[in-house]
Design a protein around this motif. Structure first.
Motif, PDB file in Angstrom:
ATOM      1  N   TYR A  71      -3.717  -0.767 -11.515  1.00  0.00           N
ATOM      2  CA  TYR A  71      -3.062  -1.850 -10.791  1.00  0.00           C
ATOM      3  C   TYR A  71      -1.541  -1.733 -10.763  1.00  0.00           C
ATOM      4  O   TYR A  71      -0.891  -2.376  -9.936  1.00  0.00           O
ATOM      5  CB  TYR A  71      -3.440  -3.189 -11.412  1.00  0.00           C
ATOM      6  N   GLY A  72      -0.963  -0.991 -11.695  1.00  0.00           N
ATOM      7  CA  GLY A  72       0.488  -0.927 -11.740  1.00  0.00           C
ATOM      8  C   GLY A  72       1.080  -2.223 -12.283  1.00  0.00           C
ATOM      9  O   GLY A  72       0.428  -2.975 -13.007  1.00  0.00           O
ATOM     10  N   ASP A  73       2.327  -2.504 -11.905  1.00  0.00           N
ATOM     11  CA  ASP A  73       3.042  -3.684 -12.391  1.00  0.00           C
ATOM     12  C   ASP A  73       2.853  -4.843 -11.414  1.00  0.00           C
ATOM     13  O   ASP A  73       3.571  -4.954 -10.413  1.00  0.00           O
ATOM     14  CB  ASP A  73       4.532  -3.356 -12.552  1.00  0.00           C
ATOM     15  N   TRP A  74       1.898  -5.726 -11.724  1.00  0.00           N
ATOM     16  CA  TRP A  74       1.588  -6.830 -10.812  1.00  0.00           C
ATOM     17  C   TRP A  74       2.640  -7.927 -10.833  1.00  0.00           C
ATOM     18  O   TRP A  74       2.671  -8.786  -9.941  1.00  0.00           O
ATOM     19  CB  TRP A  74       0.224  -7.428 -11.152  1.00  0.00           C
ATOM     20  N   ASP A 111       7.464  -6.059  -5.292  1.00  0.00           N
ATOM     21  CA  ASP A 111       7.592  -4.807  -4.552  1.00  0.00           C
ATOM     22  C   ASP A 111       6.573  -3.778  -5.040  1.00  0.00           C
ATOM     23  O   ASP A 111       5.941  -3.073  -4.229  1.00  0.00           O
ATOM     24  CB  ASP A 111       9.008  -4.248  -4.697  1.00  0.00           C
ATOM     25  N   GLN A 112       6.388  -3.700  -6.345  1.00  0.00           N
ATOM     26  CA  GLN A 112       5.415  -2.765  -6.890  1.00  0.00           C
ATOM     27  C   GLN A 112       3.992  -3.207  -6.555  1.00  0.00           C
ATOM     28  O   GLN A 112       3.114  -2.380  -6.275  1.00  0.00           O
ATOM     29  CB  GLN A 112       5.583  -2.658  -8.411  1.00  0.00           C
ATOM     30  N   LEU A 113       3.754  -4.509  -6.560  1.00  0.00           N
ATOM     31  CA  LEU A 113       2.424  -5.015  -6.223  1.00  0.00           C
ATOM     32  C   LEU A 113       2.059  -4.657  -4.785  1.00  0.00           C
ATOM     33  O   LEU A 113       0.918  -4.258  -4.511  1.00  0.00           O
ATOM     34  CB  LEU A 113       2.369  -6.526  -6.424  1.00  0.00           C
ATOM     35  N   VAL A 114       3.004  -4.798  -3.861  1.00  0.00           N
ATOM     36  CA  VAL A 114       2.726  -4.490  -2.454  1.00  0.00           C
ATOM     37  C   VAL A 114       2.308  -3.032  -2.300  1.00  0.00           C
ATOM     38  O   VAL A 114       1.323  -2.707  -1.624  1.00  0.00           O
ATOM     39  CB  VAL A 114       3.964  -4.798  -1.588  1.00  0.00           C
ATOM     40  N   ARG A 153      -2.727   0.715  -1.696  1.00  0.00           N
ATOM     41  CA  ARG A 153      -3.566   1.815  -2.191  1.00  0.00           C
ATOM     42  C   ARG A 153      -4.913   1.308  -2.706  1.00  0.00           C
ATOM     43  O   ARG A 153      -5.964   1.883  -2.391  1.00  0.00           O
ATOM     44  CB  ARG A 153      -2.818   2.557  -3.313  1.00  0.00           C
ATOM     45  N   ILE A 154      -4.884   0.228  -3.466  1.00  0.00           N
ATOM     46  CA  ILE A 154      -6.113  -0.288  -4.088  1.00  0.00           C
ATOM     47  C   ILE A 154      -7.112  -0.750  -3.037  1.00  0.00           C
ATOM     48  O   ILE A 154      -8.323  -0.485  -3.145  1.00  0.00           O
ATOM     49  CB  ILE A 154      -5.761  -1.436  -5.064  1.00  0.00           C
ATOM     50  N   LEU A 155      -6.641  -1.426  -2.013  1.00  0.00           N
ATOM     51  CA  LEU A 155      -7.550  -1.873  -0.958  1.00  0.00           C
ATOM     52  C   LEU A 155      -8.218  -0.683  -0.265  1.00  0.00           C
ATOM     53  O   LEU A 155      -9.414  -0.723   0.039  1.00  0.00           O
ATOM     54  CB  LEU A 155      -6.796  -2.736   0.048  1.00  0.00           C
ATOM     55  N   ARG A 156      -7.448   0.377  -0.041  1.00  0.00           N
ATOM     56  CA  ARG A 156      -8.041   1.593   0.536  1.00  0.00           C
ATOM     57  C   ARG A 156      -9.081   2.188  -0.406  1.00  0.00           C
ATOM     58  O   ARG A 156     -10.155   2.637   0.023  1.00  0.00           O
ATOM     59  CB  ARG A 156      -6.950   2.644   0.800  1.00  0.00           C
TER      60      ARG A 156
END
Length: 333
Positions: free
Chosen positions: A140-143, A147-150, A155-158
């Motif tokens: 998930y990265g830094d939620w 900016d990092q969430l976007v 990527r995650i949705l893909r």
């Protein structure tokens, strides 16, 4: 359209945009996960809509294509598929019965967890409903950084859609094209966004204890009038960030169950950038998001669990209570 709210009822708060489902009553402190699926199932069993699906042996409005010759009955099975390129690793469960296309549940874990940590809790319910569980392990990265969430969410949705597209190839188990999305904490954020970005594929969303949401609106009210709600706070500019627009008429067909613990109300647990748009803690944000999707025309339920903080109940007795409640639902639409 009838709306019923009961924010102070210890059994949970209900927001209905569905005039046919106003008689449901939940028992106190039922498992968050099980209640979410109870709501999703009740939507199918009570709502006369164009997106009804086939579950088990009931007929909900369209024919399921046969796969090959007469399906063979098989025992339930579960397994793990490793990552392939950008496609993430995932855990899965296929219930016993004929090898025919079933409804899939995408189960999305929270921060620091893996797919089987959430998927494994849902197998009993999936078996009783004849649903396939697909639980990817996601980075998930830094939620907390918008900016990092976007960047991560695009990527995650893909990745989630890629897992679905290759599920039969990877496991031999056919699934239907439309699916359910259920997530806890950070996974709940992605589950709600799947419903907005892919309303043609998502039947219903169960989101438990999300820390942030994306509102299905381009603006939010303020003391001086409406202000823009850019993605990821709202849907303004989402086309540029995710490569797909939000088609609001299509989003209305997605049902939302929003769950949150009554004690999940600590401001310090969530990032401040969302405060203007959604409130200062998970409890406030769940209430505002539930109201927003209800206002958008979605069948919606907000369920607040008494005595619970930021956790997903694992007690089988509470899961069993939800299963018993589901079993009393009508068997056909």
């Amino acid at each position: 359209m009838k709306v019923r709210t009961n924010m102070d009822d210890p059994r949970g708060a209900d927001i209905h945009a569905d005039p046919l489902s106003a008689t449901s009553v939940f028992r106190p402190i039922i498992s968050i996960a099980a209640v979410a699926f109870a709501f999703i199932a009740s939507v199918w069993f009570t709502a006369t809509t164009s997106y009804a699906m086939a579950v088990g042996d009931a007929d909900f409005g369209f024919d399921v294509q046969e796969v090959g010759a007469t399906p063979q009955t098989a025992s339930s099975r579960q397994g793990f598929v490793p990552a392939i390129g950008e496609r993430p690793a995932f855990w899965y469960f296929v219930p016993s019965g004929p090898n025919v296309p079933r409804v899939a549940v995408i189960a999305l874990h929270g921060m620091g967890q893996k797919g089987d940590s959430i998927g494994g809790q849902l197998t009993e319910f999936a078996q009783s409903r004849n649903w396939v569980i697909i639980a990817p392990t996601l980075d998930y990265g830094d939620w907390r950084d918008p900016d990092q969430l976007v960047k991560a969410e695009a990527r995650i949705l893909r990745q989630v859609m890629d897992v679905l597209a290759h599920f039969r190839e990877d496991t031999g188990g056919p699934i239907q094209s439309r699916f359910l999305a259920f997530g806890f904490s950070r996974g709940a954020q992605t589950a709600t966004r799947l419903g907005m970005i892919h309303p043609d594929r998502v039947i219903a969303v169960g989101a438990a204890s999300a820390g942030t949401y994306t509102l299905p609106t381009r603006t939010v009210p303020s003391p001086t009038g409406p202000i823009p709600a850019p993605f990821p706070f709202g849907s303004d500019g989402i086309e540029q960030k995710l490569g797909q627009p939000v088609i609001f008429e299509a989003v209305k067909k997605v049902s939302y169950w929003i769950g949150v613990g009554e004690l999940d109300n600590k401001d310090a647990d969530v990032p401040r950038q969302w405060d203007t748009y959604q409130g200062k803690n998970r409890l406030e944000r769940a209430e505002r998001f539930a109201r927003a999707v209800q206002d958008a025309g979605c069948v919606t339920r907000l369920f607040k669990t008494t005595g619970v903080g930021h956790e997903l109940d694992r007690k089988s007795t509470r899961l069993n209570s939800s299963h018993e409640w589901i079993s009393r639902m009508p068997s056909s639409a």
